[in-house]
Write an enzyme that holds these catalytic residues in place. Structure first.
Site, mmCIF file in Angstrom:
data_model
loop_
_atom_site.group_PDB
_atom_site.id
_atom_site.type_symbol
_atom_site.label_atom_id
_atom_site.label_comp_id
_atom_site.label_asym_id
_atom_site.label_seq_id
_atom_site.Cartn_x
_atom_site.Cartn_y
_atom_site.Cartn_z
ATOM 1 N N ASP A 15 0.815 -1.218 0.000
ATOM 2 C CA ASP A 15 0.000 0.000 0.000
ATOM 3 C C ASP A 15 0.849 1.269 0.000
ATOM 4 O O ASP A 15 2.035 1.256 0.345
ATOM 5 C CB ASP A 15 -0.891 0.036 1.244
ATOM 6 C CG ASP A 15 -2.066 -0.915 1.152
ATOM 7 O OD1 ASP A 15 -2.079 -1.769 0.248
ATOM 8 O OD2 ASP A 15 -2.972 -0.807 1.998
ATOM 9 N N HIS A 63 3.617 -2.236 3.134
ATOM 10 C CA HIS A 63 3.641 -0.872 2.603
ATOM 11 C C HIS A 63 4.898 -0.636 1.771
ATOM 12 O O HIS A 63 5.942 -1.234 2.036
ATOM 13 C CB HIS A 63 3.543 0.136 3.747
ATOM 14 C CG HIS A 63 2.237 0.069 4.476
ATOM 15 N ND1 HIS A 63 1.987 -0.866 5.465
ATOM 16 C CD2 HIS A 63 1.088 0.780 4.334
ATOM 17 C CE1 HIS A 63 0.743 -0.707 5.909
ATOM 18 N NE2 HIS A 63 0.180 0.283 5.239
#
Length: 479
Positions: free
Chosen positions: A293, A438
């Site tokens: 992400d 992430h």
């Protein structure tokens, strides 16, 4: 006397000036604090220029509804234990502990068929679950037998679609308590047969066995049993996600490979389930999907791509539109190397704090940006922080997009070490798992953990797929 009076007057004047000075200082300080607090960023905001470490969502959209049924109650005491205690009291005490643990799990919403020592008809217990449209019903009991040496845990089910639920609960309660495994059995029980969702009845142990009863009535024993039950429910829903008999069109039997061309000309709106995806199906084999992400950036994203390429793994990148605009070359690289790009909003706000119009603009602007860079229009959307209420989920579905969260939160956002990340993954990962990581600056722990995670998961027999492969969805919307 005059000198004294002058001194006294001078002293009064000094005191008044002193008090005025400190009053002014206090006013200025209060004003400064108030204005400095106004300038502090909210913890729900996310800035890519000055990133803030954020906690994962405190709740998830469309939670799984669990009805907990403490067996017996009121005029129906159930079994009488060796100590003289009644089964109805034991089941209620344990059910309350299960209820409390489930309330702390963001993926669940829970209710109980009774919260006090009252009698509830069996058909009414099933009716409560049916009317609430629960995703599972779990009835808690203690066993009994004339032979006081009888021992062990067993879990019962009535309908075939409840077998998997019974299996996972049985497995985890056995592991938690260490009692003898008496297995999973099919029995025609009214509370289970009248339930319209997967339903199981767990006989935790024998109250007529002195040793087992002592464990079952103890605080530690009940805590362990409650954790086992909750872990069983978590494992069941993380693996299967919903009522197995309702998995239409997903071919869960004997499906080992997925043809990417299979969905190339399929209208996405015809196959997107109107729900939030957290995982794939365990029946599809030991597969896991890696997701990243908040990117892309030029540092961490690049390192991640190198690792994925070395290991011949394709992953899914949930991209923020603002970041895509800043690093279009990285978006192109992600696509060129065979990974899937997906939508993660334009600037990473909390959608539940925006209007519907503002939320849709966040998504559409990102869609347009990604299509302008890559020529591809994403099918998948992941809400920032995993937060999206039902109204907004419906709005996203009307854009013919699938809403995807995760089943494994590596907590890399918190800055924990790579070994700590691996510990979380090893505990939470199941077949069909979707792993959240992430790909923005400052995530060196993500890179380090990824290098260790891949060989460990492969050693356990896992293979790596993209999220569309995991969910049997197209990679992108039709052009």
């Amino acid at each position: 006397m005059k000198t004294y009076k002058k001194r006294k007057q001078s002293m009064k004047a000094f005191i008044i000036l002193f008090l005025l000075f400190f009053t002014m200082v206090g006013v200025v300080a209060a004003w400064s604090i108030g204005h400095s607090e106004e300038k502090l960023p909210s913890i729900t905001e996310h800035s890519f220029d000055n990133p803030v470490k954020l906690s994962p969502p405190s709740s998830q959209t469309q939670k799984y509804k669990i009805m907990i049924d403490p067996g017996h109650g009121g005029k129906d005491p159930g079994a009488t234990g060796v100590s003289g205690n009644y089964e109805r009291d034991y089941t209620l005490a344990l059910a309350k502990k299960v209820f409390d643990l489930l309330r702390d799990e963001p993926m669940f919403e829970t209710r109980m068929t009774r919260t006090t020592d009252v009698f509830v008809e069996l058909e009414d217990r099933a009716a409560m679950a049916n009317e609430w449209q629960a995703d599972a019903l779990l009835s808690i009991h203690g066993n009994t037998y004339t032979d006081d040496s009888a021992n062990g845990t067993e879990t019962l089910y009535t309908h075939d679609d409840s077998n998997l639920l019974a299996q996972t609960v049985q497995k985890n309660v056995i592991e938690a308590l260490g009692f003898r495994d008496r297995g999973v059995k099919e029995e025609q029980l009214k509370v289970l047969s009248l339930s319209e969702m997967p339903a199981a009845l767990v006989e935790v142990g024998y109250l007529t066995n002195a040793g087992e009863e002592a464990v079952m009535l103890s605080g530690d024993g009940q805590n362990a049993a409650a954790k086992g039950i909750v872990e069983g429910l978590k494992q069941y829903f993380l693996q299967y996600g919903e009522h197995p008999s309702n998995l239409e069109g997903l071919q869960i039997d004997g499906q080992e490979e997925h043809n990417d061309e299979e969905h190339s000309n399929v209208d996405a709106s015809s196959i997107i389930n109107k729900k939030v995806y957290y995982n794939g199906l365990a029946a599809d084999g030991k597969r896991v999907a890696l997701t990243f992400d908040d990117g892309p950036d030029t540092e961490i994203t690049s390192d991640i791509l190198v690792i994925l390429k070395e290991n011949e793994i394709k992953a899914t990148f949930f991209i923020v539109g603002k970041q895509a605009k800043a690093h279009p070359e990285m978006v192109k690289r992600i696509v060129k190397e065979g990974h899937v790009i997906a939508n993660h909003s334009w600037s990473h706000p909390n959608f539940n704090k925006l209007t519907i119009e503002e939320s849709l603009k966040q998504i559409k602007d990102t869609q347009d940006q990604l299509e302008a860079i890559s020529g591809l229009r994403p099918l998948l959307f992941r809400p920032p922080y995993g937060e999206l209420n039902e109204e907004r989920v419906k709005a996203v579905h009307e854009l013919n997009m699938a809403v995807v969260n995760w089943s494994v939160d590596t907590m890399d956002w918190s800055g924990i070490t790579a070994p700590a990340i691996l510990k979380i993954v090893n505990k939470q990962v199941y077949s069909g798992g979707i792993v959240l990581q992430h790909s923005t600056s400052g995530r060196g722990n993500t890179v380090e953990a990824l290098e260790l995670m891949i060989p460990q998961l492969r050693e356990k027999g896992y293979t790596f797929v993209t999220v569309p492969e995991m969910l049997n969805l197209p990679d992108y919307q039709d052009a």
